[in-house]
Scaffold this motif. Sequence first.
Motif, PDB file in Angstrom:
ATOM      1  N   LYS A   1       0.818  -1.211   0.000  1.00 26.40           N
ATOM      2  CA  LYS A   1       0.000   0.000   0.000  1.00 26.40           C
ATOM      3  C   LYS A   1       0.859   1.272   0.000  1.00 26.40           C
ATOM      4  CE  LYS A   1      -3.746   0.041   2.525  1.00 26.40           C
ATOM      5  NZ  LYS A   1      -4.712   0.180   3.652  1.00 26.40           N
ATOM      6  N   GLU A   2       1.931   1.268   0.752  1.00 23.05           N
ATOM      7  CA  GLU A   2       2.786   2.455   0.809  1.00 23.05           C
ATOM      8  C   GLU A   2       3.393   2.754  -0.562  1.00 23.05           C
ATOM      9  OE1 GLU A   2       4.195   5.833   2.410  1.00 23.05           O
ATOM     10  OE2 GLU A   2       2.860   4.390   3.394  1.00 23.05           O
ATOM     11  N   GLY A   3       3.710   1.683  -1.301  1.00 22.69           N
ATOM     12  CA  GLY A   3       4.242   1.869  -2.643  1.00 22.69           C
ATOM     13  C   GLY A   3       3.229   2.497  -3.579  1.00 22.69           C
ATOM     14  N   LEU A   4       1.946   2.116  -3.423  1.00 19.52           N
ATOM     15  CA  LEU A   4       0.884   2.728  -4.241  1.00 19.52           C
ATOM     16  C   LEU A   4       0.749   4.208  -3.929  1.00 19.52           C
ATOM     17  CD1 LEU A   4      -2.201   0.343  -4.540  1.00 19.52           C
ATOM     18  CD2 LEU A   4      -0.731   1.218  -6.358  1.00 19.52           C
ATOM     19  N   PHE A   5       0.816   4.555  -2.656  1.00 19.77           N
ATOM     20  CA  PHE A   5       0.766   5.977  -2.295  1.00 19.77           C
ATOM     21  C   PHE A   5       1.944   6.716  -2.925  1.00 19.77           C
ATOM     22  CE2 PHE A   5      -2.203   5.136   1.331  1.00 19.77           C
ATOM     23  CZ  PHE A   5      -3.109   6.140   1.047  1.00 19.77           C
ATOM     24  N   ASN A   6       3.150   6.132  -2.834  1.00 23.33           N
ATOM     25  CA  ASN A   6       4.338   6.740  -3.459  1.00 23.33           C
ATOM     26  C   ASN A   6       4.095   7.004  -4.936  1.00 23.33           C
ATOM     27  OD1 ASN A   6       6.766   4.659  -1.660  1.00 23.33           O
ATOM     28  ND2 ASN A   6       5.662   6.473  -0.994  1.00 23.33           N
ATOM     29  N   TYR A   7       3.533   5.983  -5.604  1.00 27.13           N
ATOM     30  CA  TYR A   7       3.313   6.085  -7.041  1.00 27.13           C
ATOM     31  C   TYR A   7       2.342   7.207  -7.381  1.00 27.13           C
ATOM     32  CZ  TYR A   7       1.413   5.125 -11.633  1.00 27.13           C
ATOM     33  OH  TYR A   7       0.971   5.267 -12.927  1.00 27.13           O
ATOM     34  N   TYR A   8       1.200   7.253  -6.682  1.00 31.03           N
ATOM     35  CA  TYR A   8       0.184   8.251  -7.033  1.00 31.03           C
ATOM     36  C   TYR A   8       0.576   9.662  -6.619  1.00 31.03           C
ATOM     37  CZ  TYR A   8      -3.136   4.908  -8.846  1.00 31.03           C
ATOM     38  OH  TYR A   8      -3.749   3.972  -9.631  1.00 31.03           O
ATOM     39  N   GLU A   9       1.411   9.799  -5.618  1.00 31.53           N
ATOM     40  CA  GLU A   9       1.925  11.128  -5.300  1.00 31.53           C
ATOM     41  C   GLU A   9       2.640  11.715  -6.520  1.00 31.53           C
ATOM     42  OE1 GLU A   9       4.000  11.678  -1.392  1.00 31.53           O
ATOM     43  OE2 GLU A   9       3.438   9.559  -1.137  1.00 31.53           O
TER      44      GLU A   9
ATOM     45  N   LYS B   1       0.747  13.276  -0.313  1.00 30.24           N
ATOM     46  CA  LYS B   1       0.115  12.009   0.034  1.00 30.24           C
ATOM     47  C   LYS B   1      -1.303  12.199   0.574  1.00 30.24           C
ATOM     48  CE  LYS B   1       0.741   7.867   2.886  1.00 30.24           C
ATOM     49  NZ  LYS B   1       1.628   7.171   3.867  1.00 30.24           N
ATOM     50  N   GLU B   2      -1.528  13.242   1.352  1.00 27.73           N
ATOM     51  CA  GLU B   2      -2.839  13.446   1.980  1.00 27.73           C
ATOM     52  C   GLU B   2      -3.949  13.736   0.972  1.00 27.73           C
ATOM     53  OE1 GLU B   2      -3.157  17.309   4.184  1.00 27.73           O
ATOM     54  OE2 GLU B   2      -1.053  17.508   3.545  1.00 27.73           O
ATOM     55  N   PHE B   3      -3.576  14.060  -0.295  1.00 26.20           N
ATOM     56  CA  PHE B   3      -4.591  14.370  -1.307  1.00 26.20           C
ATOM     57  C   PHE B   3      -4.714  13.275  -2.380  1.00 26.20           C
ATOM     58  CE2 PHE B   3      -3.014  18.565   0.172  1.00 26.20           C
ATOM     59  CZ  PHE B   3      -4.166  18.972   0.829  1.00 26.20           C
ATOM     60  N   VAL B   4      -3.963  12.178  -2.212  1.00 29.06           N
ATOM     61  CA  VAL B   4      -4.017  11.085  -3.190  1.00 29.06           C
ATOM     62  C   VAL B   4      -5.420  10.495  -3.282  1.00 29.06           C
ATOM     63  CG1 VAL B   4      -3.290   8.703  -3.623  1.00 29.06           C
ATOM     64  CG2 VAL B   4      -1.575  10.469  -3.140  1.00 29.06           C
ATOM     65  N   LEU B   5      -6.032  10.191  -2.158  1.00 25.73           N
ATOM     66  CA  LEU B   5      -7.362   9.576  -2.171  1.00 25.73           C
ATOM     67  C   LEU B   5      -8.395  10.502  -2.799  1.00 25.73           C
ATOM     68  CD1 LEU B   5      -7.465   7.823   1.315  1.00 25.73           C
ATOM     69  CD2 LEU B   5      -7.087   6.780  -0.919  1.00 25.73           C
ATOM     70  N   ALA B   6      -8.299  11.789  -2.497  1.00 25.27           N
ATOM     71  CA  ALA B   6      -9.233  12.749  -3.080  1.00 25.27           C
ATOM     72  C   ALA B   6      -9.089  12.784  -4.599  1.00 25.27           C
ATOM     73  CB  ALA B   6      -8.999  14.140  -2.491  1.00 25.27           C
ATOM     74  N   GLY B   7      -7.850  12.756  -5.063  1.00 22.80           N
ATOM     75  CA  GLY B   7      -7.611  12.762  -6.498  1.00 22.80           C
ATOM     76  C   GLY B   7      -8.129  11.510  -7.174  1.00 22.80           C
ATOM     77  N   LEU B   8      -7.882  10.343  -6.571  1.00 16.13           N
ATOM     78  CA  LEU B   8      -8.349   9.085  -7.156  1.00 16.13           C
ATOM     79  C   LEU B   8      -9.872   9.023  -7.201  1.00 16.13           C
ATOM     80  CD1 LEU B   8      -6.008   6.216  -5.907  1.00 16.13           C
ATOM     81  CD2 LEU B   8      -6.554   6.832  -8.260  1.00 16.13           C
ATOM     82  N   LYS B   9     -10.519   9.537  -6.178  1.00 13.16           N
ATOM     83  CA  LYS B   9     -11.991   9.531  -6.165  1.00 13.16           C
ATOM     84  C   LYS B   9     -12.551  10.375  -7.302  1.00 13.16           C
ATOM     85  CE  LYS B   9     -12.473   8.643  -1.197  1.00 13.16           C
ATOM     86  NZ  LYS B   9     -12.841   9.218   0.125  1.00 13.16           N
ATOM     87  N   ILE B  10     -11.880  11.471  -7.603  1.00 16.81           N
ATOM     88  CA  ILE B  10     -12.300  12.303  -8.738  1.00 16.81           C
ATOM     89  C   ILE B  10     -12.073  11.549 -10.044  1.00 16.81           C
ATOM     90  CG2 ILE B  10     -11.810  14.406 -10.045  1.00 16.81           C
ATOM     91  CD1 ILE B  10     -13.269  14.906  -7.396  1.00 16.81           C
TER      92      ILE B  10
ATOM     93  N   ASP C   1      -7.080   0.135  -7.349  1.00 17.80           N
ATOM     94  CA  ASP C   1      -6.073   0.780  -6.503  1.00 17.80           C
ATOM     95  C   ASP C   1      -6.735   1.614  -5.409  1.00 17.80           C
ATOM     96  OD1 ASP C   1      -4.029  -0.359  -7.888  1.00 17.80           O
ATOM     97  OD2 ASP C   1      -3.454   1.458  -8.999  1.00 17.80           O
ATOM     98  N   LEU C   2      -7.807   2.298  -5.754  1.00 17.83           N
ATOM     99  CA  LEU C   2      -8.520   3.097  -4.747  1.00 17.83           C
ATOM    100  C   LEU C   2      -9.051   2.190  -3.631  1.00 17.83           C
ATOM    101  CD1 LEU C   2      -9.708   5.731  -3.696  1.00 17.83           C
ATOM    102  CD2 LEU C   2     -11.673   5.371  -5.210  1.00 17.83           C
ATOM    103  N   GLU C   3      -9.614   1.063  -4.004  1.00 21.29           N
ATOM    104  CA  GLU C   3     -10.128   0.118  -3.001  1.00 21.29           C
ATOM    105  C   GLU C   3      -8.995  -0.370  -2.094  1.00 21.29           C
ATOM    106  OE1 GLU C   3     -12.002  -2.913  -5.274  1.00 21.29           O
ATOM    107  OE2 GLU C   3     -13.703  -1.646  -5.876  1.00 21.29           O
ATOM    108  N   THR C   4      -7.838  -0.646  -2.704  1.00 23.76           N
ATOM    109  CA  THR C   4      -6.692  -1.090  -1.915  1.00 23.76           C
ATOM    110  C   THR C   4      -6.237  -0.024  -0.935  1.00 23.76           C
ATOM    111  OG1 THR C   4      -5.881  -2.540  -3.686  1.00 23.76           O
ATOM    112  CG2 THR C   4      -4.278  -1.853  -2.043  1.00 23.76           C
ATOM    113  N   LEU C   5      -6.192   1.217  -1.385  1.00 24.15           N
ATOM    114  CA  LEU C   5      -5.725   2.304  -0.520  1.00 24.15           C
ATOM    115  C   LEU C   5      -6.730   2.653   0.577  1.00 24.15           C
ATOM    116  CD1 LEU C   5      -4.097   4.655  -3.172  1.00 24.15           C
ATOM    117  CD2 LEU C   5      -2.951   3.133  -1.577  1.00 24.15           C
ATOM    118  N   LEU C   6      -7.989   2.296   0.359  1.00 22.64           N
ATOM    119  CA  LEU C   6      -9.024   2.594   1.364  1.00 22.64           C
ATOM    120  C   LEU C   6      -9.139   1.484   2.417  1.00 22.64           C
ATOM    121  CD1 LEU C   6     -11.874   4.039  -0.861  1.00 22.64           C
ATOM    122  CD2 LEU C   6     -10.537   5.283   0.826  1.00 22.64           C
TER     123      LEU C   6
END
Length: 226
Positions: A152-160, A167-176, A220-225
């Motif tokens: 999961k940490e690697g996915l956050f790294n990637y989407y950043e 990192k704190e805005f990755v989930l917001a971006g993916l949801k959009i 990926d969003l499901e994994t990060l959530l």
Amino acid sequence: MRTLKEIFQEIDAFCESYNFTEWEIKGKHCFALKGYINLKNLENSFCYESFQVEYRIELEGYYSEKKNYFSYPEKLPRVILLNHTELKTEDYHINSENGLCCLAPDVECCYILGKDYNLFDFTEKLVFPFFAALFYKTKTGEWPYGDYSHYKEGLFNYYELKIQVEKEFVLAGLKIIVGAERIERNDKCFCNSGKKYKKCHRDIVEDILRKVDKRYLKSDLETLLE
């Protein structure tokens, strides 16, 4: 969507070109192609290393009326390393149990390939670079272009990096991106920059959606959530 005939013609041409001689069926409508990825010098006169691999290609959707079946080319082929047992570790991004290679995050694979790719593109743009980098790692102890964390940490790294946010805005971006939340052109951007969305991250989001199947982004969003 390509026809089965076109896909089989592509597979035949690929096997002939790359000398992938074995063609098996694993499970229901999953085809396995076996061969070698040979890392050679520019003159093609010396082989630095040879990796025996298996490509697994899912064609389930072509045999079912159910729309939820995810098949090649929308579903990426999977690459299994068959030899070099010593490399099947987390540090080399290869599953120790089944030899499954993590060429890159699936979204990045899609982004590199685009939606209209074939097995030649897949091999030249993803498989060869992965094994070349792997060979470099075995010789130097480092990945030539850096490395992501695992899981999961690697996915956050990637989407950043991919979405270009903290990192704190990755989930917001993916949801959009996946449409789980809506944003209008003139709304403030989800990245908290204070700019309007159309003047900030809109082009990045639309570029990703043009090149990547949304199902990978949702996964990926499901994994990060979790």
